[in-house]
Motif scaffolding. Sequence first.
Motif, short mmCIF file in Angstrom:
data_model
loop_
_atom_site.label_atom_id
_atom_site.label_comp_id
_atom_site.label_asym_id
_atom_site.label_seq_id
_atom_site.Cartn_x
_atom_site.Cartn_y
_atom_site.Cartn_z
N VAL A 94 0.87 -1.17 0.00
CA VAL A 94 0.00 0.00 0.00
C VAL A 94 0.91 1.23 0.00
N THR A 96 0.25 4.33 -0.26
CA THR A 96 -0.24 5.54 0.43
C THR A 96 0.03 5.48 1.93
N ASP A 113 -8.30 3.54 6.87
CA ASP A 113 -8.57 2.93 5.56
C ASP A 113 -9.00 3.96 4.51
N GLN A 114 -8.20 4.97 4.33
CA GLN A 114 -8.55 6.07 3.40
C GLN A 114 -8.76 5.61 1.97
N ASP A 115 -8.19 4.49 1.57
CA ASP A 115 -8.34 4.00 0.20
C ASP A 115 -9.40 2.90 0.06
N LEU A 117 -9.36 -0.21 1.26
CA LEU A 117 -8.70 -1.48 0.91
C LEU A 117 -8.96 -2.60 1.92
#
Length: 121
Positions: A94, A96, A113-115, A117
């Motif tokens: 990851v 990011t 969990d900003q993305d 995923l």
Amino acid sequence: MQTMLCKREEKVDLFTLRRLEKILDGYIAAKVPRDVRSAVRLTYEFERNRLTLFEERPDYPKREWKRIALVQFYLEAGMWSVYAKSSGGEWFLVDTILPDPDFERQLEQVEIDQDGLFWIS
């Protein structure tokens, strides 16, 4: 109990291993409410320099828990990197979430969990 090792075969000391267990046990207790623990649970496993967090749910026909890996944390050169699973089942870094020596910071980034995923919203 398995001992965590980094790729250069450096052992993580027992104090650090116990600290990680305490962090994860506290995180899991807060993340999964008591009233749903018969339907879902979070577990973790240490293997060499890798820590994997799993979600488990009952598989009633087989009378066992079905385990799904959610996230992997790798310790390399004193830094924790975070890996997620692709839709094809392969682990990928990851990018990011930058490597960090603070495991709690990495776990916090997984929780945020900003993305999108790791956790289904």
